[in-house]
Design a protein around this motif. Structure first.
Motif, PDB file in Angstrom:
ATOM      1  N   PHE A  39      -1.131  31.489  82.609  1.00 52.71           N
ATOM      2  CA  PHE A  39       0.250  31.529  83.057  1.00 52.71           C
ATOM      3  C   PHE A  39       0.481  30.439  84.094  1.00 52.71           C
ATOM      4  CE2 PHE A  39      -0.959  35.860  81.898  1.00 52.71           C
ATOM      5  CZ  PHE A  39      -0.002  36.121  80.927  1.00 52.71           C
ATOM      6  N   VAL A  40       1.509  29.638  83.903  1.00 52.70           N
ATOM      7  CA  VAL A  40       1.821  28.553  84.822  1.00 52.70           C
ATOM      8  C   VAL A  40       2.263  29.137  86.152  1.00 52.70           C
ATOM      9  CG1 VAL A  40       3.305  26.571  85.243  1.00 52.70           C
ATOM     10  CG2 VAL A  40       2.462  27.024  82.935  1.00 52.70           C
ATOM     11  N   GLY A  41       1.704  28.613  87.251  1.00 51.86           N
ATOM     12  CA  GLY A  41       2.069  29.066  88.577  1.00 51.86           C
ATOM     13  C   GLY A  41       1.098  30.056  89.174  1.00 51.86           C
ATOM     14  N   VAL A  42       0.210  30.631  88.357  1.00 56.50           N
ATOM     15  CA  VAL A  42      -0.732  31.608  88.878  1.00 56.50           C
ATOM     16  C   VAL A  42      -1.744  30.947  89.807  1.00 56.50           C
ATOM     17  CG1 VAL A  42      -2.523  33.266  88.255  1.00 56.50           C
ATOM     18  CG2 VAL A  42      -0.447  33.102  86.890  1.00 56.50           C
ATOM     19  N   GLY A  43      -2.280  29.800  89.399  1.00 54.92           N
ATOM     20  CA  GLY A  43      -3.269  29.103  90.225  1.00 54.92           C
ATOM     21  C   GLY A  43      -2.714  28.728  91.583  1.00 54.92           C
ATOM     22  N   ALA A  62      -0.309  30.208  93.206  1.00 57.71           N
ATOM     23  CA  ALA A  62      -0.159  31.435  93.991  1.00 57.71           C
ATOM     24  C   ALA A  62      -1.496  31.888  94.562  1.00 57.71           C
ATOM     25  CB  ALA A  62       0.450  32.532  93.118  1.00 57.71           C
ATOM     26  N   ARG A  63      -2.562  31.729  93.790  1.00 57.70           N
ATOM     27  CA  ARG A  63      -3.876  32.121  94.277  1.00 57.70           C
ATOM     28  C   ARG A  63      -4.362  31.204  95.395  1.00 57.70           C
ATOM     29  NH1 ARG A  63      -6.611  33.641  88.393  1.00 57.70           N
ATOM     30  NH2 ARG A  63      -5.641  35.696  88.227  1.00 57.70           N
ATOM     31  N   VAL A  64      -4.026  29.934  95.309  1.00 59.82           N
ATOM     32  CA  VAL A  64      -4.377  29.011  96.391  1.00 59.82           C
ATOM     33  C   VAL A  64      -3.665  29.428  97.678  1.00 59.82           C
ATOM     34  CG1 VAL A  64      -4.141  26.645  97.213  1.00 59.82           C
ATOM     35  CG2 VAL A  64      -4.909  27.071  94.880  1.00 59.82           C
ATOM     36  N   ARG A  65      -2.379  29.768  97.590  1.00 59.49           N
ATOM     37  CA  ARG A  65      -1.633  30.218  98.768  1.00 59.49           C
ATOM     38  C   ARG A  65      -2.260  31.476  99.351  1.00 59.49           C
ATOM     39  NH1 ARG A  65       2.877  28.695  95.559  1.00 59.49           N
ATOM     40  NH2 ARG A  65       3.099  30.847  94.812  1.00 59.49           N
ATOM     41  N   ASP A  66      -2.639  32.397  98.483  1.00 58.06           N
ATOM     42  CA  ASP A  66      -3.253  33.643  98.939  1.00 58.06           C
ATOM     43  C   ASP A  66      -4.568  33.373  99.648  1.00 58.06           C
ATOM     44  OD1 ASP A  66      -3.547  36.353  99.285  1.00 58.06           O
ATOM     45  OD2 ASP A  66      -4.523  36.658  97.350  1.00 58.06           O
ATOM     46  N   LEU A  67      -5.367  32.462  99.109  1.00 62.26           N
ATOM     47  CA  LEU A  67      -6.657  32.114  99.709  1.00 62.26           C
ATOM     48  C   LEU A  67      -6.480  31.564 101.115  1.00 62.26           C
ATOM     49  CD1 LEU A  67      -9.718  31.533  99.604  1.00 62.26           C
ATOM     50  CD2 LEU A  67      -9.178  29.393  98.437  1.00 62.26           C
ATOM     51  N   PHE A  68      -5.562  30.637 101.290  1.00 60.49           N
ATOM     52  CA  PHE A  68      -5.365  30.022 102.606  1.00 60.49           C
ATOM     53  C   PHE A  68      -4.744  31.009 103.594  1.00 60.49           C
ATOM     54  CE2 PHE A  68      -6.331  26.214 100.353  1.00 60.49           C
ATOM     55  CZ  PHE A  68      -6.746  25.311 101.303  1.00 60.49           C
ATOM     56  N   GLU A  69      -3.880  31.895 103.116  1.00 63.75           N
ATOM     57  CA  GLU A  69      -3.294  32.897 104.007  1.00 63.75           C
ATOM     58  C   GLU A  69      -4.367  33.820 104.563  1.00 63.75           C
ATOM     59  OE1 GLU A  69      -0.287  34.924 101.850  1.00 63.75           O
ATOM     60  OE2 GLU A  69       1.098  33.209 101.803  1.00 63.75           O
ATOM     61  N   GLN A  70      -5.280  34.249 103.713  1.00 60.99           N
ATOM     62  CA  GLN A  70      -6.363  35.114 104.184  1.00 60.99           C
ATOM     63  C   GLN A  70      -7.252  34.390 105.186  1.00 60.99           C
ATOM     64  OE1 GLN A  70      -8.492  37.564 101.249  1.00 60.99           O
ATOM     65  NE2 GLN A  70      -7.013  36.893  99.720  1.00 60.99           N
ATOM     66  N   GLN A 129      -0.417  21.729  88.829  1.00 61.18           N
ATOM     67  CA  GLN A 129       0.325  22.497  89.823  1.00 61.18           C
ATOM     68  C   GLN A 129      -0.620  23.122  90.845  1.00 61.18           C
ATOM     69  OE1 GLN A 129       3.390  25.153  88.628  1.00 61.18           O
ATOM     70  NE2 GLN A 129       4.057  23.934  86.896  1.00 61.18           N
ATOM     71  N   THR A 130      -1.775  23.583  90.392  1.00 65.67           N
ATOM     72  CA  THR A 130      -2.757  24.157  91.311  1.00 65.67           C
ATOM     73  C   THR A 130      -3.272  23.099  92.271  1.00 65.67           C
ATOM     74  OG1 THR A 130      -3.419  25.703  89.573  1.00 65.67           O
ATOM     75  CG2 THR A 130      -4.897  25.461  91.438  1.00 65.67           C
ATOM     76  N   LEU A 131      -3.568  21.905  91.751  1.00 68.76           N
ATOM     77  CA  LEU A 131      -4.026  20.815  92.608  1.00 68.76           C
ATOM     78  C   LEU A 131      -2.959  20.431  93.623  1.00 68.76           C
ATOM     79  CD1 LEU A 131      -5.956  18.578  93.444  1.00 68.76           C
ATOM     80  CD2 LEU A 131      -5.116  17.209  91.527  1.00 68.76           C
ATOM     81  N   ASN A 132      -1.707  20.343  93.190  1.00 70.09           N
ATOM     82  CA  ASN A 132      -0.621  20.006  94.120  1.00 70.09           C
ATOM     83  C   ASN A 132      -0.512  21.036  95.239  1.00 70.09           C
ATOM     84  OD1 ASN A 132       0.046  17.728  92.647  1.00 70.09           O
ATOM     85  ND2 ASN A 132       1.579  18.779  91.410  1.00 70.09           N
ATOM     86  N   GLN A 133      -0.679  22.307  94.891  1.00 69.59           N
ATOM     87  CA  GLN A 133      -0.603  23.351  95.912  1.00 69.59           C
ATOM     88  C   GLN A 133      -1.774  23.247  96.883  1.00 69.59           C
ATOM     89  OE1 GLN A 133       1.936  25.545  96.290  1.00 69.59           O
ATOM     90  NE2 GLN A 133       0.929  26.108  98.210  1.00 69.59           N
ATOM     91  N   LEU A 134      -2.954  22.907  96.366  1.00 71.56           N
ATOM     92  CA  LEU A 134      -4.120  22.735  97.233  1.00 71.56           C
ATOM     93  C   LEU A 134      -3.897  21.587  98.212  1.00 71.56           C
ATOM     94  CD1 LEU A 134      -7.050  23.391  98.017  1.00 71.56           C
ATOM     95  CD2 LEU A 134      -7.805  21.909  96.156  1.00 71.56           C
ATOM     96  N   LEU A 135      -3.355  20.487  97.715  1.00 70.23           N
ATOM     97  CA  LEU A 135      -3.069  19.347  98.597  1.00 70.23           C
ATOM     98  C   LEU A 135      -2.055  19.727  99.667  1.00 70.23           C
ATOM     99  CD1 LEU A 135      -2.816  16.510  95.900  1.00 70.23           C
ATOM    100  CD2 LEU A 135      -4.769  17.062  97.352  1.00 70.23           C
ATOM    101  N   ALA A 136      -1.035  20.484  99.275  1.00 71.03           N
ATOM    102  CA  ALA A 136      -0.007  20.895 100.231  1.00 71.03           C
ATOM    103  C   ALA A 136      -0.582  21.835 101.282  1.00 71.03           C
ATOM    104  CB  ALA A 136       1.148  21.569  99.495  1.00 71.03           C
ATOM    105  N   GLU A 137      -1.454  22.752 100.867  1.00 72.00           N
ATOM    106  CA  GLU A 137      -2.043  23.688 101.824  1.00 72.00           C
ATOM    107  C   GLU A 137      -2.954  22.968 102.812  1.00 72.00           C
ATOM    108  OE1 GLU A 137      -1.501  26.785 102.382  1.00 72.00           O
ATOM    109  OE2 GLU A 137      -0.200  27.256 100.684  1.00 72.00           O
ATOM    110  N   PRO A 156      -7.906  10.913  93.640  1.00 76.81           N
ATOM    111  CA  PRO A 156      -7.985  10.161  94.906  1.00 76.81           C
ATOM    112  C   PRO A 156      -7.250  10.837  96.055  1.00 76.81           C
ATOM    113  CG  PRO A 156      -7.497   8.685  93.064  1.00 76.81           C
ATOM    114  CD  PRO A 156      -7.415  10.083  92.528  1.00 76.81           C
ATOM    115  N   ALA A 157      -6.199  11.615  95.754  1.00 76.88           N
ATOM    116  CA  ALA A 157      -5.452  12.287  96.818  1.00 76.88           C
ATOM    117  C   ALA A 157      -6.307  13.320  97.540  1.00 76.88           C
ATOM    118  CB  ALA A 157      -4.203  12.952  96.229  1.00 76.88           C
ATOM    119  N   LEU A 158      -7.288  13.883  96.857  1.00 75.47           N
ATOM    120  CA  LEU A 158      -8.177  14.847  97.497  1.00 75.47           C
ATOM    121  C   LEU A 158      -9.112  14.181  98.489  1.00 75.47           C
ATOM    122  CD1 LEU A 158      -9.443  17.386  94.784  1.00 75.47           C
ATOM    123  CD2 LEU A 158      -8.331  17.945  96.937  1.00 75.47           C
ATOM    124  N   LEU A 159      -9.487  12.941  98.200  1.00 76.59           N
ATOM    125  CA  LEU A 159     -10.530  12.264  98.963  1.00 76.59           C
ATOM    126  C   LEU A 159      -9.991  11.382 100.077  1.00 76.59           C
ATOM    127  CD1 LEU A 159     -12.798  11.212  95.954  1.00 76.59           C
ATOM    128  CD2 LEU A 159     -12.892  13.304  97.302  1.00 76.59           C
TER     129      LEU A 159
END
Length: 660
Positions: free
Chosen positions: A249-253, A255-263, A298-306, A330-333
């Motif tokens: 499902f698109v958007g699940v990853g 959401a999980r990244v947001r949940d991980l960083f919130e915890q 989308q998951t990678l973009n959320q990780l970069l934003a977090e 390259p954006a990760l590094l």
């Protein structure tokens, strides 16, 4: 306080068990329905008396008699039954309708008793009839929703909630438990200091890296090192696999990244560890011509934003591990995200000794076990391989009902790791056994008499692994990170020794040298194409690995030479193989007696050590006046030969006695 706690627990029970809640609700509704509808009497209140009114079922004929005797004052006629109230209002007589009978109506008219019709249903029963199918549908939906919730980790159909995917703990692993990666430990020690004393760095204006990328081959201890950082700092450790973020499902990853960083922020200071980050961090340019607007992106973009969402003074450190850093986006590094890359490399000799010491702490080992010798035999193996070797040795000792692990058990475990499990049930015929013995003896002799070759540790004609009918274990004199030109040619000669021995001593070649010839060809090809070690291309690099985005960011070899160069290269490789093969044939002819003695010993014992191989060669050189080419431990071998001068070994195979 106790009542509030009980109420809270009750509420949690109903919230966490929606199916039970629905079942209770359904039972209550049905009971209310039964009460309101009554026992088949109906709910029309036009004829009902007081609360003391008693319902009395009668026969149809009895009801007519009651009408005749004027014992009822009002009658209501429905489609299936009739009810009548007594003159004093204390009773209600009920009976079934007799279809086609009109006598009751005539009697009512004659006796001038009021009668009316009534509906046997009411608004409640009609509403319930409409709602009941929907309640069934809702129950089925809640059942499947509960099943999906368990399988997908919670939330709406389990999507977006990563609590069950995140492993939260406070590990007790320390740096002393991580051996063989001393440089990597030094790199991450300041992270531990920052997590313990963040104010010290904030006051001075220093910025600790937000993210640290652990790079290394599988089994080198990246996850263990990350746990050790959390253990030393005594902070919560949130670990999750990169593949856990990828969902259909698109958007699940995201959401999980947001949940991980919130915890992690709630429990700061803390450490987030993402294993196999290449699962979500693959370069977005690798999407191909169809584009990369998918769940992974989308998951990678959320990780970069977090990672940009909290400052460098926030005591949350992100650790990630991968063995494929070349495919990461390259954006990760870039600085500000994964600022540092820490290499967790395969251990050197000293590192392997330390790793073995760590893993034998809880294993009862014999006094004769020499961990340094095991470390010499395991060059190029990672920490996980060494842990497996120690465990295999313990299993072997237990199988033999030994109280301790002996050196021979460790040797056998090393052989299992390098060559595979011994196939004792695989029976080979005497003819093939003879071919294998000469083949492996040829490898061993070339390895010992060629300058720059890896020396022999063991020769065996016991089948191991999937297809090996025999094997020769070689060990380097020391850990090497590059090879000189003469060492590459020595490797080629050693590989050709098996095929050459078949030709010299058997008179016919077999298919057993297929892998040897392939490896020898690859070595020479690399010398020409990549290392600039030939006159064909000189210093030109003809083939190099490049990152291919269309293939998902992996490495692909690209050909950058003409057809003419390809023909010259093919001719050079063939010529080189022929020349070295001829030299190997000459060497084997020169050491024919040593090969025969080696084969005889292999037939007798099936396994011989490197020291036994060197003794045979040195003794043969001494007897035939050949200048010794065995350089490793040649002096110690001479001393052993002198000490054994009084011993006589009779060889039944060639019918002669050799006095040593």
């Amino acid at each position: 306080m106790a009542d509030n706690e009980n109420n809270k627990n009750n509420n949690n029970f109903f919230n966490q068990n929606p199916l039970i809640t629905f079942a209770i609700f359904s039972v209550v509704v049905i009971l209310l329905f039964k009460v309101m509808v009554g026992e088949g009497v109906g709910n029309n209140n036009s004829v009902m008396g007081t609360s003391t009114t008693r319902i009395k079922p009668v026969d149809y004929s009895e009801l007519k008699e009651l009408v005749k005797s004027k014992s009822v004052k009002k009658v209501e006629i429905g489609q299936s039954y009739i009810r009548a109230i007594s003159t004093d209002g204390s009773k209600i007589y009920t009976t079934r309708v007799v279809k086609g009978d009109s006598e009751l109506i005539k009697l009512l008219d004659e006796e001038k008793i009021d009668y009316t019709g009534f509906s046997e249903t009411n608004w409640f029963t009609e509403m319930f009839g409409w709602l009941f199918p929907f309640l069934i549908i809702i129950a089925i939906w809640m059942f499947f929703a509960g099943r999906m919730q368990k399988s997908m980790g919670g939330g709406l159909l389990g999507m977006g909630n990563s609590k069950k995917l995140i492993n939260s703990e406070k590990p007790d692993t320390k740096f002393d438990d991580v051996a063989g990666v001393e440089e990597a430990k030094e790199e991450v020690k300041e992270i531990v200091d920052f997590l313990k004393y963040p104010g010290r760095y904030v006051e001075i204006g220093a910025k600790i890296p937000k993210g640290v990328l652990l790079v290394g081959s599988p089994g080198t201890g990246k996850t263990l090192l990350a746990k050790a950082v959390a253990g030393e700092a005594e902070v919560p450790f949130f670990s999750v696999s990169g593949s856990s973020f990828i969902e259909m499902f698109v958007g699940v990853g995201a959401a999980r990244v947001r949940d991980l960083f919130e915890q992690a922020k709630k429990d700061a200071p803390s450490i987030i560890f993402i294993d196999e980050i290449d699962a979500i961090g693959k370069s977005r340019a690798a999407g191909g011509p169809m584009g990369g607007n998918d769940e992974r992106e989308q998951t990678l973009n959320q990780l970069l934003a977090e990672m940009d969402g909290f400052g460098t003074d926030t005591p949350v450190i992100i650790l990630a591990a991968t063995n494929r850093p070349e495919i990461l986006d390259p954006a990760l590094l870039r600085p500000g995200r994964f600022d540092r890359q820490v290499l967790v490399d395969k251990p050197d000799f000293e590192g392997r000794v330390k790793i073995l010491k760590v893993h034998v702490k809880n294993v009862k080992i014999d006094k004769d076990v020499d961990l340094k010798e095991i470390a010499r035999l395991t060059a190029g193996l990672a920490g996980a391989d060494l842990a497996n070797i120690v465990n295999e040795a313990a299993l072997l000792a237990g199988r033999k009902s030994q109280k301790t692990v002996k050196q021979q058990d460790m040797y056998e475990a090393v052989e299992r790791a390098l060559a595979g499990l011994a196939k004792k049930s695989r029976r080979i015929n005497p003819k093939e056994k003879k071919i294998v013995a000469y083949h492996e003896s040829g490898h061993a002799l070339l390895a010992e008499t060629t300058d720059g070759a890896k020396k022999v540790s063991k020769v065996s004609i016991v089948p191991r692994g999937l297809a090996a009918l025999g094997y020769t274990l070689n060990k380097p004199e020391e850990d090497k990170y590059m090879m000189q030109m003469h060492e590459l040619w020595a490797e080629v000669d050693t590989l050709l020794g098996g095929r050459a021995a078949e030709q010299v001593f058997i008179g016919e070649i077999s298919t057993g040298a297929g892998n040897d010839l392939e490896r020898a060809t690859d070595i020479i090809k690399s010398m020409v194409q990549t290392y600039g070690m030939s006159e064909i291309a000189g210093l030109m690099v003809l083939e190099k690995s490049r990152q291919s985005f269309l293939s998902g960011g992996g490495q692909q070899a690209t050909r950058e030479y003409s057809e003419r160069m390809a023909e010259e290269m093919d001719e050079y490789i063939k010529k080189s193989l022929d020349e070295h093969y001829q030299a190997v044939l000459n060497r084997l002819e020169e050491y024919r007696g040593a090969i025969e003695e080696m084969v005889a010993l292999l037939y007798k014992k099936e396994n011989i050590t490197g020291d036994e191989v060197r003794k045979i060669i040195v003794n043969f050189e001494k007897e035939n006046g050949i200048e010794s080419k065995v350089v490793e431990n040649s002096e110690s071998i001479e001393e052993e030969l002198k000490a054994d001068a009084t011993m006589t070994d009779h060889d039944d195979t060639n019918g002669k006695s050799d006095e040593k």
